[in-house]
Design a protein around this motif. Structure first.
Motif, PDB file in Angstrom:
ATOM      1  N   PHE A  17      -0.206  -4.324   6.439  1.00 27.28           N
ATOM      2  CA  PHE A  17       0.841  -3.449   5.919  1.00 27.28           C
ATOM      3  C   PHE A  17       1.899  -4.289   5.217  1.00 27.28           C
ATOM      4  O   PHE A  17       2.465  -5.215   5.813  1.00 27.28           O
ATOM      5  N   PRO A  45       5.076  -3.158   2.563  1.00 26.95           N
ATOM      6  CA  PRO A  45       5.729  -2.184   1.694  1.00 26.95           C
ATOM      7  C   PRO A  45       6.402  -2.802   0.465  1.00 26.95           C
ATOM      8  O   PRO A  45       6.727  -2.075  -0.474  1.00 26.95           O
ATOM      9  N   GLN A  60       2.312   1.364   3.387  1.00 26.20           N
ATOM     10  CA  GLN A  60       3.287   2.107   4.188  1.00 26.20           C
ATOM     11  C   GLN A  60       4.290   1.169   4.863  1.00 26.20           C
ATOM     12  O   GLN A  60       3.951   0.049   5.236  1.00 26.20           O
ATOM     13  N   VAL A  81       6.115   0.680   8.169  1.00 29.17           N
ATOM     14  CA  VAL A  81       5.856   1.116   9.538  1.00 29.17           C
ATOM     15  C   VAL A  81       7.140   1.026  10.359  1.00 29.17           C
ATOM     16  O   VAL A  81       7.893   0.056  10.263  1.00 29.17           O
ATOM     17  N   VAL A 124      12.403   5.325   1.713  1.00 30.64           N
ATOM     18  CA  VAL A 124      11.018   5.325   2.176  1.00 30.64           C
ATOM     19  C   VAL A 124      10.858   6.323   3.320  1.00 30.64           C
ATOM     20  O   VAL A 124      11.825   6.697   3.972  1.00 30.64           O
ATOM     21  N   ASP A 125       9.625   6.731   3.512  1.00 28.31           N
ATOM     22  CA  ASP A 125       9.253   7.506   4.697  1.00 28.31           C
ATOM     23  C   ASP A 125       8.531   6.558   5.644  1.00 28.31           C
ATOM     24  O   ASP A 125       7.421   6.100   5.339  1.00 28.31           O
ATOM     25  N   VAL A 133       6.310   5.438   8.691  1.00 25.67           N
ATOM     26  CA  VAL A 133       5.207   6.033   9.441  1.00 25.67           C
ATOM     27  C   VAL A 133       4.986   5.226  10.712  1.00 25.67           C
ATOM     28  O   VAL A 133       5.203   4.014  10.742  1.00 25.67           O
ATOM     29  N   LEU A 162      -1.537   7.052  12.000  1.00 27.60           N
ATOM     30  CA  LEU A 162      -2.545   6.612  11.037  1.00 27.60           C
ATOM     31  C   LEU A 162      -3.940   6.889  11.582  1.00 27.60           C
ATOM     32  O   LEU A 162      -4.531   6.069  12.282  1.00 27.60           O
TER      33      LEU A 162
END
Length: 290
Positions: free
Chosen positions: A51, A53, A74, A76, A121-122, A124, A129
């Motif tokens: 991950f 971003p 994403q 996290v 950002v969103d 997660v 996932l």
């Protein structure tokens, strides 16, 4: 280390005959350094979900992506809206802002202050996932968001055998959790501190800074990576597969040969595999043998 790891992993793969690769998530998979699980993955013994971003860092990952790596963009953390502070030095990017007060004391990282671009950002959670299976190892370097990442993945980590987490010894970001909060979350999930891989320290600026060897005299601890393993005190509750995966990680990722041997002894005692410990020691260099 790489040559030794390759030999040991070949030996273990032949003796343990794993049914599936070790599953690893790397949160903050910025490619500025070679990942510690590289030898394990190169041997075909690991599958990695990385991950990152930060757009620039993720592009570098994509450009040289090996077959065993799934690159995801994403951010996290605790699920919900947040602001991601993207610094030109991508390794500094975080959902937190660099602390002017801390950096004023340290005298380092000043060039990064005020250079961030705020990106909505969103966030997660790992548990959201569905395409990522339960994990065996989590490596997390999220610039202060490590506690959030761990809390977001309690389901995915319920059978994990190890976590490699960046531990902050001196605050760099405003609002980031303290060291004891990260340790407490790991322990609540059943992990115990096993070892430190490395620690980073810096020389505090002073009137004689130009006359000093900064690398030799730096005393202020900043951060470092720590290995936590699921407590082996109750290893009778572990599956044979969990024990075998920890052996692979101990041998090929964090160089804990005594831990690898303990795992091999356990598997042998269960009659799960033929005895492998003596052969493992035969593959160690002379300086590690009596």
């Amino acid at each position: 280390m790489a040559h030794l790891a390759a030999k040991l992993l070949t030996y273990l793969a032949e003796g343990l005959a794993p049914v599936r690769p070790v599953r690893i998530a790397d949160v903050g998979a910025n490619p500025i350094e070679a990942p510690p699980y590289g030898a394990l993955a190169a041997a075909g013994l690991a599958e990695v979900w990385g991950f990152e971003p930060n757009d620039a860092a993720r592009a570098k990952l994509e450009a040289s992506k090996p077959d065993w790596l799934h690159v995801l963009g994403q951010a996290v953390g605790r699920p919900g809206r947040a602001v991601f502070n993207a610094y030109p030095a991508s390794e500094m990017s975080s959902i937190f802002k660099l602390s002017r007060q801390s950096i004023g004391y340290l005298g380092h990282f000043r060039r990064h202050l005020g250079t961030e671009t705020e990106v909505p950002v969103d966030l997660v959670g790992l548990d959201q996932l569905d395409d990522m299976p339960p994990l065996d190892l989590l490596k997390v370097d999220a610039q202060g968001a490590e506690v959030q990442v761990l809390q977001s993945g309690r389901g995915k980590l319920s059978k994990a055998v190890a976590v490699i987490a960046e531990m902050r010894f001196y605050r760099l970001y405003d609002g980031e959790p303290d060291l004891h909060e990260l340790d407490a979350e790991l322990r609540q999930q059943g992990f115990v501190l096993h070892k430190f891989i490395h620690q980073k320290s810096r020389m505090l600026h002073n009137s004689q800074s130009e006359r000093l060897n900064r690398r030799a005299i730096g005393s202020q601890l900043i951060d470092g990576d720590a290995v936590y393993i699921r407590s082996l005190e109750d290893r009778m509750q572990w599956s044979d597969e969990q024990i075998a995966h920890l052996a692979f990680l101990a041998a090929g990722v964090f160089e804990s040969h005594d831990l690898a041997l303990l795992c091999l002894d356990e598997l042998s005692d269960r009659n799960a595999v033929a005895p492998l410990a003596a052969g493992y020691v035969n593959h160690l260099p002379k300086e590690l043998r009596a």
